[in-house]
Design an enzyme around this catalytic site. Structure first.
Site, short mmCIF file in Angstrom:
data_model
loop_
_atom_site.label_atom_id
_atom_site.label_comp_id
_atom_site.label_asym_id
_atom_site.label_seq_id
_atom_site.Cartn_x
_atom_site.Cartn_y
_atom_site.Cartn_z
CD GLU A 186 -6.70 -2.22 -2.58
OE1 GLU A 186 -5.61 -1.60 -2.44
OE2 GLU A 186 -6.80 -3.45 -2.47
CG HIS A 245 -2.18 -0.67 1.12
ND1 HIS A 245 -3.38 -0.09 1.46
CD2 HIS A 245 -2.48 -1.91 0.68
CE1 HIS A 245 -4.36 -0.94 1.25
NE2 HIS A 245 -3.83 -2.07 0.77
#
Length: 318
Positions: free
Chosen positions: A107, A38
């Site tokens: 995402e 991430h």
């Protein structure tokens, strides 16, 4: 035989702690580990998000036998696939025969940061297919130029390559992506025990390829303590539908999870120290057709979690 892994969460832990937890997993009865990739944590409460490739380098020095894979890297926006190809090749050289590159369509939370438009899923899936073509071509070790619909590579060559190229399993949350994973991937990664995903994966050509699942738990001797920890640290687990892929910032996730109750989290995350509940959560994925299940323990008590699983859970599911 089902293999049980330890999921390392970069959104919750700093780089040195992650290397320590990987060492714990290496010395334990866990079969492998997976690590998230991430730029942002889901919420500011989680508080961390180190660069995964630096952490992988540290893990390579801290472990002897642990197999490790990203779950998952998105090679379509934030990082160009040619750079992912080099990073993963280096990781493969550092972890010879022990690394796999899990990929997915990403995402918005971590992929929007350079100002690129966030495409719809069908487009991102096309981008992923082109990205994998670039990665695998560069892994041939030859000077490569590529002019595709989404990416350009000019006169690039990766010189540092592992003897054994990393497998590339693909994450899917729906049948279309699962079918594509069966077609072009070396395995499937999923977060729900959905037999439809397995069927689509097999239809795409994944009959004899590994299927990786992830399940979140929160271990504590006191169930109430575990529920409170999971609610504080991992509230997005209870968000419905496509919000996980579409919300752009931790602040948006914090707003979206304001209505998430402790009871909501307790339904999504196995909380407490009843081994039967942990075993049941794993077997739900096994019964759906997964042969690898990585367990994410919410919170910082990773050593206690590993000990609990070695004593109470792993003997019943491995």
């Amino acid at each position: 035989m089902t293999e049980i892994g330890h999921k390392l969460i970069c959104e919750e832990h700093g780089p040195n702690d992650l290397a320590e937890y990987a060492q714990l997993a290496d010395r334990s009865a866990f079969d492998y580990a997976m690590i998230s990739d991430h730029y942002h944590p889901w919420t500011s409460t989680q508080g961390e998000s180190p660069m995964v490739w630096n952490v992988i380098g540290a893990i390579s020095r801290a472990t002897d036998d642990l197999r490790l894979g990203t779950a998952v890297t998105c090679p379509i926006m934030r990082i160009h696939p040619a750079i992912v190809a080099q990073a993963a090749a280096t990781a493969g050289a550092q972890l010879p025969g022990r690394f796999f590159l899990g990929v997915g369509t990403g995402e918005n939370l971590s992929e929007h940061i350079l100002g690129d438009r966030w495409p719809e899923h069908a487009v991102r899936l096309e981008m992923l297919e082109e990205a994998l073509e670039i990665i695998r071509t560069l892994w041939n070790g030859k000077t490569t130029s590529y002019h595709g619909e989404y990416y350009t590579v000019e006169n690039a060559r990766i010189y540092t390559l592992p003897d054994e190229l990393p497998p590339i399993p693909i994450a899917a949350d729906g049948p279309k992506a699962a079918r594509k994973a069966g077609e072009i991937g070396d395995g499937l990664i999923a977060i729900s025990p959905d037999e439809e995903l397995i069927g689509a994966f097999e239809d795409g050509g994944g009959e004899n390829k590994p299927r990786y699942a992830e399940v979140s738990v929160c271990y504590a001797e006191d169930e109430r303590e575990a529920i409170e920890t999971a609610h504080e640290v991992w509230p997005q687990a209870a968000l419905p539908g496509e919000l996980m892929w579409e919300l752009p910032t931790p602040a948006h996730f914090e707003q979206a999870t304001e209505a998430v109750s402790e009871e909501d989290i307790a339904e999504m995350v196995v909380c407490g120290s009843d081994p039967d509940e942990h075993i049941e959560a794993i077997r739900e994925f096994v019964d759906a057709g997964f042969d690898h299940v990585a367990v994410h323990n919410v919170g910082s008590n990773q050593a206690e979690f590993v000990e609990f699983y070695e004593d109470e859970v792993l003997p019943a599911v491995q």
